[in-house]
Design an enzyme around this catalytic site. Structure first.
Site, mmCIF file in Angstrom:
data_model
loop_
_atom_site.group_PDB
_atom_site.id
_atom_site.type_symbol
_atom_site.label_atom_id
_atom_site.label_comp_id
_atom_site.label_asym_id
_atom_site.label_seq_id
_atom_site.Cartn_x
_atom_site.Cartn_y
_atom_site.Cartn_z
ATOM 1 N N ALA A 156 0.962 9.674 19.000
ATOM 2 C CA ALA A 156 2.040 8.772 18.586
ATOM 3 C C ALA A 156 1.514 7.359 18.317
ATOM 4 O O ALA A 156 0.333 7.069 18.522
ATOM 5 C CB ALA A 156 3.122 8.748 19.655
ATOM 6 N N HIS A 157 2.423 6.494 17.894
ATOM 7 C CA HIS A 157 2.027 5.136 17.524
ATOM 8 C C HIS A 157 1.486 4.332 18.703
ATOM 9 O O HIS A 157 1.960 4.452 19.816
ATOM 10 C CB HIS A 157 3.149 4.371 16.827
ATOM 11 C CG HIS A 157 4.476 4.353 17.513
ATOM 12 N ND1 HIS A 157 5.564 3.739 16.962
ATOM 13 C CD2 HIS A 157 4.900 4.881 18.677
ATOM 14 C CE1 HIS A 157 6.593 3.880 17.759
ATOM 15 N NE2 HIS A 157 6.231 4.568 18.799
#
Lengths: 351, 351, 351
Positions: free
Chosen positions: B239-240
């Site tokens: 994920a980010h």
């Protein structure tokens, strides 16, 4: 499409009760059916829809109570399967892809069978062999010496790496990757990983279906083998050197680690994980989200993480659910034992 | 390929016992090897194949009992690693992609290094920088200002979003998506989600490998960072704003939530999940299907969902497996206490 | 981009304390901000960065203790949301795709709206309808009669199958597959699986976002329906005939099995699995890695596999964690009961 009800009933071996002379245009689910539709009833949980369905005809089990007169009944064993047979007969999709698109790149050494269609921007590399009546949709890539058997259907944006072989009547959905490198490394004294060449391939025998974005790694050495009739759902991972037995079904998001061998006629439900280097016997069912860390030598149903035989797992699950009650029983015992100790002390002391 | 056995033995520092003058054509697994093959033996579970293997030569540990005379032995420490070194030396795949294919679209402002090959229908957008000796296979797309370091290998159908940077010697398998938007929204008073622009990027340092269909989201702000030497298996989600430390390995179908930082030399087994905003120390091993909901500050092995330190988790697992026995012990205690209470009452009552 | 601080504060309804006349060039996280940046503070765990942040301005809650004089404060309710609003206003990415690329294949019967951009090698098949202001990036494929609503953004290498419909303002990330066949087979008497034609479609209502490599299967019959405002993270699987309610969020690697219906305003965390044919009420939160095997009729938070109501699950988890202590208490009870039995026997025997 207009379907003659008499012909349809004959095809599935069903018996018509009611108006035989209706024309069916469509097959539909009982809760969504409209006039002109044929539907079916097979799960009791759907019987609630019977009184209100707008279907013109319905497949039912022999002996079904025909309480409505404005609907035509077809009695047939296993109405759901009969319904599927009608879907196959009348509604199997016909994809319009034809010929080799000029934007496709077909290497001169590739062999393309008769009546095979190659879509736009498809890349067929040197030495590939594509059978007859194959459809390969747009933007799919086959690297060198990949093979695809007769009557296979490959959807857009599929990647098939070099030397991988796909059997006859395969259905390969979009985003599938066949033959990516297995996840194989060795570490040096500094803990740095070095890639081990993955020089094997992937073979899909006949009648295999792969769901969208499935990944199947090529063998380190030898072959990752998916046997005849295997059906694999979306986003499943098959690692290098795995063998999946005939007519085995693997549901979405399950993963099989390297060198594990799964038997014939197994069912893996969704999000199941199998560690590497184990064997799963034939006719094993593994329920959703289970984790299998040891070989399973006996057919049957298993679940849990780590997985147990089904009945054992159910019992454990019940115990765990009742844990608060067991804790209460322990507390009660402690209080009682305390009381007993006091009483006994008093008694010993002659009080 | 013909391999001179004496040369091969010298390369791995091994000692030959038996016929030195044989020619090896292939490397193979012990159970599949044929005449002309070199194989190796390193796990005791594979020793059962030794008496029947058809290999012409075999790598074995020093001191291995040489009970067969029709096979040539090479004694070497860690035969599996030696075998991998031979695979690398003699069988590293040579991909034939060369030059920039006319069907590729390379923006005039993109910079392409020497000896770099760009396959069919590849899109290299404005401002991209591609190093030397890179191979980018067919139908892969790089959006604006993406960068790829020297000697990297990118397979078909990869998507690399704008401003993402890939280091040297990367291997990016088919279907990978680098730099898709992080999953960031805020809700208004009606519970409607509004997208928060994800304006960061992804950086892969040198020597990173990404398995097929891996997804790595760009940072909301800043960088999602995959450090040197990281190896990521198929279908993993990053994920980010995640940071993955050097020489860390992440197995198939694991997922790392936003802003989590993983240390160096960690191993995540398959289907592991990490929540967001936590830190994992260096040298942490997390076993398959574990769920990590808190930071791990100490190196070691962890498992379970929620995860515990390995020995604790094993002990708990054993307790749970024995739950029915504990329930039986509680029932027995209850019966005994009952009996005791009765006896004591009788005694108190002078019976 | 130069941002006028007074204008920015007015836009979010904030009040400036300190030097109003500074120019902001960038928005940044508090720990990474540099001079010229605007940042924000909203979680107490980030307060440790306040004393050292190099940001020129900071969004804070009303009443925040302004212990530094070298930074400009903007007091605003919910600084994180205010920060997101500024990101949206000043930093929403502008993609440069324009016009219909000559390498794209747009069927003559397809309808393309105004100001819509079609990238390289995109395939738009017969009967497709694409709205206004849509951007479809390179190498994406739409099969026959697919539809895309106004203002949608579709990234590279997406596959959209025939007859699927995407609403307005959709964001579809790379590698997504919409409308692959549902996983539907029936078995014959030999255990061989036969494919049931999947003749339905997928409909995405307005304002849906799909993360990279998401797979959404078409309905067997009817429609797989993703309602308005749904946000789905990377690598999620949605099976045939599923319905996902409005403003529901599904995190990475979760999977929803066939015919399951999820209500409005639900949140599924990562790696959650739902079996088929169940209903989830509105406003249900399911925590990470949970497995849901039964319908949930009441809003609330659930976890575990199988899942329980949140407080129950937490309590069970605590009991399980304390299992060794309970075992010790059982052992202690057994010893005490033994002692009691001995004593009582002695007493009965008159010793």
């Amino acid at each position: 499409m207009d379907i003659n009800l008499v012909e349809a009933a004959a095809f599935i071996g069903g018996v018509i009760y009611g108006n035989k002379n209706i024309i069916i245009n469509n097959l539909a689910k009982i809760e969504e059916a409209r006039p002109g539709d044929l539907t079916f009833l097979y799960m009791t949980s759907y019987e609630k829809y019977f009184s209100t369905t707008k279907a013109s005809a319905i497949l039912v089990e022999p002996g079904f109570k025909k309480s409505r007169e404005d609907i035509t009944y077809i009695e047939v064993k296993e109405p759901n399967k009969a319904f599927s047979r009608l879907l196959i007969k009348y509604f199997t999709p016909q994809f319009t892809l034809n010929g080799v698109d000029p934007s496709a790149s077909v290497h001169p050494t590739a062999v393309i069978g008769n009546n095979t269609a190659i879509g736009k921007n498809v890349v067929i590399s040197a030495g590939c062999k594509i059978g007859d009546n194959v459809k390969i949709f747009h933007n799919t890539v086959l690297l060198e010496e990949a093979e695809v058997g007769d009557d296979s259907l490959i959807f857009p944006n599929v990647s098939i790496r070099e030397k991988c072989k796909i059997g006859k009547r395969a259905v390969i959905h979009s985003g599938v990757v066949i033959g990516s490198d297995g996840f194989g490394f060795f570490t040096d004294e500094k803990g740095v990983y070095h890639k081990i060449p993955q020089i094997g391939n992937v073979i899909l025998e006949d009648d295999v279906e792969l769901g969208s974005n499935v990944t199947i790694d090529r063998a380190a050495i030898g072959t990752t083998l998916i046997k005849r009739g295997v059906k694999i759902d979306n986003l499943v991972q098959i690692a290098h050197n795995v063998v999946v037995g005939e007519d085995t079904v693997i549901s979405s998001q399950s993963g099989v680690s390297g060198s594990t061998k799964i038997g014939d006629h197994c069912i893996l439900a969704g999000q199941v994980g199998l560690v590497g280097h184990i064997n799963i016997a034939d006719n094993v069912i593994i329920t959703a989200q289970s984790g299998i860390s040891k070989s399973i030598t006996k057919s049957g149903q298993y679940f849990g993480s780590p997985a147990k035989e089904f009945k054992t797992a159910l019992k454990l699950e019940a115990h765990i659910r009742n844990f608060p009650a067991y804790v209460d029983r322990i507390k009660k015992l402690e209080a009682e034992v305390n009381t007993l100790q006091d009483k006994l002390n008093n008694l010993s002391n002659g009080k």
